[in-house]
Write a protein that holds these residues in place. Sequence first.
Motif, PDB file in Angstrom:
ATOM      1  N   UNK A  24       7.635   5.844   9.495  1.00  0.00           N
ATOM      2  CA  UNK A  24       7.314   5.051   8.308  1.00  0.00           C
ATOM      3  C   UNK A  24       5.918   5.377   7.781  1.00  0.00           C
ATOM      4  N   UNK A  25       5.011   5.835   8.623  1.00  0.00           N
ATOM      5  CA  UNK A  25       3.652   6.117   8.116  1.00  0.00           C
ATOM      6  C   UNK A  25       3.111   7.466   8.590  1.00  0.00           C
ATOM      7  N   UNK A  26       3.880   8.170   9.379  1.00  0.00           N
ATOM      8  CA  UNK A  26       3.497   9.483   9.850  1.00  0.00           C
ATOM      9  C   UNK A  26       4.536  10.489   9.365  1.00  0.00           C
ATOM     10  N   UNK A  27       4.361  11.785   9.487  1.00  0.00           N
ATOM     11  CA  UNK A  27       3.132  12.421   9.951  1.00  0.00           C
ATOM     12  C   UNK A  27       1.995  12.159   8.966  1.00  0.00           C
ATOM     13  N   UNK A  55      -3.681   6.238   5.971  1.00  0.00           N
ATOM     14  CA  UNK A  55      -2.621   5.882   5.014  1.00  0.00           C
ATOM     15  C   UNK A  55      -1.578   4.923   5.568  1.00  0.00           C
ATOM     16  N   UNK A  56      -2.033   3.805   6.051  1.00  0.00           N
ATOM     17  CA  UNK A  56      -1.116   2.731   6.431  1.00  0.00           C
ATOM     18  C   UNK A  56      -1.896   1.445   6.247  1.00  0.00           C
ATOM     19  N   UNK A  57      -1.186   0.319   6.187  1.00  0.00           N
ATOM     20  CA  UNK A  57      -1.865  -0.924   5.822  1.00  0.00           C
ATOM     21  C   UNK A  57      -2.949  -1.323   6.814  1.00  0.00           C
ATOM     22  N   UNK A  86     -11.372   9.506  -1.169  1.00  0.00           N
ATOM     23  CA  UNK A  86     -11.091   8.443  -0.196  1.00  0.00           C
ATOM     24  C   UNK A  86     -12.359   7.690   0.207  1.00  0.00           C
ATOM     25  N   UNK A  99     -11.570  -0.150   3.204  1.00  0.00           N
ATOM     26  CA  UNK A  99     -11.233  -1.137   2.180  1.00  0.00           C
ATOM     27  C   UNK A  99     -11.582  -2.563   2.591  1.00  0.00           C
ATOM     28  N   UNK A 125      12.736   9.623   6.321  1.00  0.00           N
ATOM     29  CA  UNK A 125      12.078   8.387   5.890  1.00  0.00           C
ATOM     30  C   UNK A 125      11.262   8.633   4.625  1.00  0.00           C
ATOM     31  N   UNK A 126      10.570   9.748   4.597  1.00  0.00           N
ATOM     32  CA  UNK A 126       9.722  10.027   3.436  1.00  0.00           C
ATOM     33  C   UNK A 126      10.035  11.418   2.914  1.00  0.00           C
ATOM     34  N   UNK A 140      -1.089   5.310  -1.943  1.00  0.00           N
ATOM     35  CA  UNK A 140      -1.900   6.024  -0.948  1.00  0.00           C
ATOM     36  C   UNK A 140      -3.113   6.738  -1.530  1.00  0.00           C
ATOM     37  N   UNK A 150      -7.459   5.548  -2.756  1.00  0.00           N
ATOM     38  CA  UNK A 150      -8.393   4.432  -2.640  1.00  0.00           C
ATOM     39  C   UNK A 150      -8.264   3.437  -3.788  1.00  0.00           C
ATOM     40  N   UNK A 197     -18.537   3.837  -6.217  1.00  0.00           N
ATOM     41  CA  UNK A 197     -18.249   5.100  -6.907  1.00  0.00           C
ATOM     42  C   UNK A 197     -19.232   5.343  -8.064  1.00  0.00           C
ATOM     43  N   UNK A 217      -4.356  -4.641  -0.904  1.00  0.00           N
ATOM     44  CA  UNK A 217      -5.498  -4.828   0.002  1.00  0.00           C
ATOM     45  C   UNK A 217      -6.633  -5.607  -0.642  1.00  0.00           C
ATOM     46  N   UNK A 218      -6.676  -5.628  -1.968  1.00  0.00           N
ATOM     47  CA  UNK A 218      -7.725  -6.388  -2.643  1.00  0.00           C
ATOM     48  C   UNK A 218      -7.151  -7.654  -3.293  1.00  0.00           C
TER      49      UNK A 218
END
Lengths: 459, 459
Positions: A83-86, A112-114, A386, A424, B10-11, B112, B114, B184, B424-425
């Motif tokens: 779900x979040x990799x690779x 790149x995951x929550x 990033x 973040x 999955x992705x 994914x 910032x 930034x 996230x914000x």
Amino acid sequence: MANKQIPIPYKIYLTEEEMPKQWYNLRADMKNKPAPLLNPGTKQPMTAEELGAVFCEELVKQEIDDVTAYFDIPKDILAFYKMYRPSPVVRAYELEKKLGTPAHIYYKFEGNNTSGSHKLNSAIAQAFYAKHQGLKGVTTETGAGQWGTALSMACAYLGLDLKVFMVKCSYEQKPFRREVMRTYGASVTPSPSMETNVGRAMNERFPGSNGSLGTAISEAVEVAVSTPGYRYVLGSVLNQVLLHQSVIGLEAKTALDKYGVKPDIIIGCAGGGSNLGGLIAPFMGEKLRGEADYRFIAVEPASCPSLTRGKFAYDFADTGMVCPLAKMYTLGSGFMPSPNHAGGLRYHGMSPILSQLYHDGFMEARSAVQTDVFNAAVTFLKCEGILPAPESSHAIWAAIEEAKKCTETGEAKDILFGLTGTGYFDLYAYKAYNDGTMTDYIPTDEDLAKGFATLPDIG
Amino acid sequence: MANKQIPIPYKIYLTEEEMPKQWYNLRADMKNKPAPLLNPGTKQPMTAEELGAVFCEELVKQEIDDVTAYFDIPKDILAFYKMYRPSPVVRAYELEKKLGTPAHIYYKFEGNNTSGSHKLNSAIAQAFYAKHQGLKGVTTETGAGQWGTALSMACAYLGLDLKVFMVKCSYEQKPFRREVMRTYGASVTPSPSMETNVGRAMNERFPGSNGSLGTAISEAVEVAVSTPGYRYVLGSVLNQVLLHQSVIGLEAKTALDKYGVKPDIIIGCAGGGSNLGGLIAPFMGEKLRGEADYRFIAVEPASCPSLTRGKFAYDFADTGMVCPLAKMYTLGSGFMPSPNHAGGLRYHGMSPILSQLYHDGFMEARSAVQTDVFNAAVTFLKCEGILPAPESSHAIWAAIEEAKKCTETGEAKDILFGLTGTGYFDLYAYKAYNDGTMTDYIPTDEDLAKGFATLPDIG
């Protein structure tokens, strides 16, 4: 040095089929094994049974086993990983341009995951084994909050209860970090709390205490061992954690191998060692087996310098002294980083595996003050996009330092660093930096002596 | 329906070579073109020269051109895209399992990076053209903050000054969002401010005003047109923005085509329409050309229902009435969403392109109250891991509704939705949800009448 024939994309992703199916246990290739955990009462090596009172059964096996090189990753964990990799290995083309360096800079990006960091790699593994054992829930501590968030995600996915003791200053500085954990269904208690013997004692001795990781660990362990159906889980330091985190290095190596890139230098930030140990694992394995050579650099905060200024000794893992003793580079369980220190990397000790490797000369270490670290972070975020975690920015700082050396010497070295996560939820620290109110702190020898005074006397 | 022969990961990631090299201009395939922007003074179609006083030259061309089907993406923008794109199409296996639905659910995940959303796709394009024109800086407004953050990243990368007017309630609710922009290098001013005529007038008329997007737009435009070397940029609604955002749909279509998946239903949240317009673009193009059929569903908040309860009419884009007039579904520039409304999607109007398509029957629309939206978000985050933005969660809600219908009918439909970003914000909103203090608001007809009363009378 890279095979210059193949153009290297900005991001190297593996396919799901190329993802590692096994974790790599670096200890299997170490001649000098990390010293065993000791029972804090008897000072004898902890037995599997004793460890089983605190940790899940499968995790105890992984903790103790220093000969099996590979452990199969259970298919449910593999599904979650997908779900979040690779995670990508990113070529930092824009940073290279900005620095005007001949070096090639790569970073393995785990943010790149929550949860925003690599911590999820071990969180899902530990939660899975707890669920598999039929447990009702787990307890843990969290400092900067990455680990607690990761574990709350894993527990929500598996339907496992989670109680997090969050170091009080973070609890207050990062209301949104704790809200993420709550959203995933975890209960979050500021530590020191009034819910445990350790917490009550700390609150009595140090009224208004900001808390520390060491105390939060003690509280979480106390609740785990006294609540039926619960065990304790930990996000760093332990051998099992480095085992799970080897997925970082295994993926990175496979990705770089596809393009014929063999890194000259591998850099990671180091707090308890989970990210660094995971990133370097397969590369260090080659080095230990004499198959290849790499330079490894651990980067730690100057305000919490366990490798660069600590002692290699048995120490308590927690303030309450309820956890097993570990032989590691340590500042003493009584050491407290200055309150002005931002982000994680504030644990007093270092992974026994990494400590042993450093002690045996397989790895370098250096420290950085936080304004230098944030300068590096801002250079990076403006060109690479990033916004990095303060922790990860220690590695950025060292990578930039090494790249600048290449500018001087004209060498086109391949530098790989671990970008463990995003910042973040660390904007209060960036605000201090932006406002110009961020300060540096380097403990004096007297400050360190106070921490060393809390080291146990192990014959 | 999917070709069931090929296992779907999955992705689904595209390679860098497979990324789109051109943006797709949906207007080229529309028989009924969106109506032109009108000069707010003369009520005549805006000329390129008039638009050039507000917007960059190249962007004016893109804004006006409704016949050219493809625009080359400049190589500098492609390079920037490669830092955070391609974004994955994710198969929501865990959500399907949780719902017990025979439907196959896919989402195109744009979070994914910032800035945390798809907004970056147009931010870098607009900033690039401003830089290319030799401008010193740009101004903009931001509501929930995603657009301002995206633009601050793009401007930092290109070395362009940025002045952001941030709707005051967001400025206060989201101190960390504004801190990202500051990190930034952007300047961030709460709107209404005392720096512009529009802002001062608003502050005088409504002391203590929470601000609105409409006012913030007016302030940003006023500063842009009165400061040499500056232009104004906007993150949604405009045709140019939908053009840039077509990269979302183009990537999604290429990814799904690789696995023979043809979505039956395509769902996107809709505020100004930037994400929805981008996601559906190539699919809608096929539908308009009669090559394929798809169901498109726009999802908007019940508290700001421009498509489902608005009027299709020429309206002011901003409260200060300094911007061109656009023909769109609108609630009137005087409409103010209730202060309890969380997240973005609070603009009074809708993209003229999407408005025309909806008016012509090519698209459906529905609205959701926010507690339903957050329920869907929490279901999603517990099984899929990602904590979604409140905006994106409108699409999740509709996707779950459609998947549940499949459970009833037994149909294995392929559902694609846009997961535009992360939350996230937005944790203050999740906190209200977790605390049980979140409330819903559906404007009465009388509430809407007040907004409609501010519509201009265009012959």
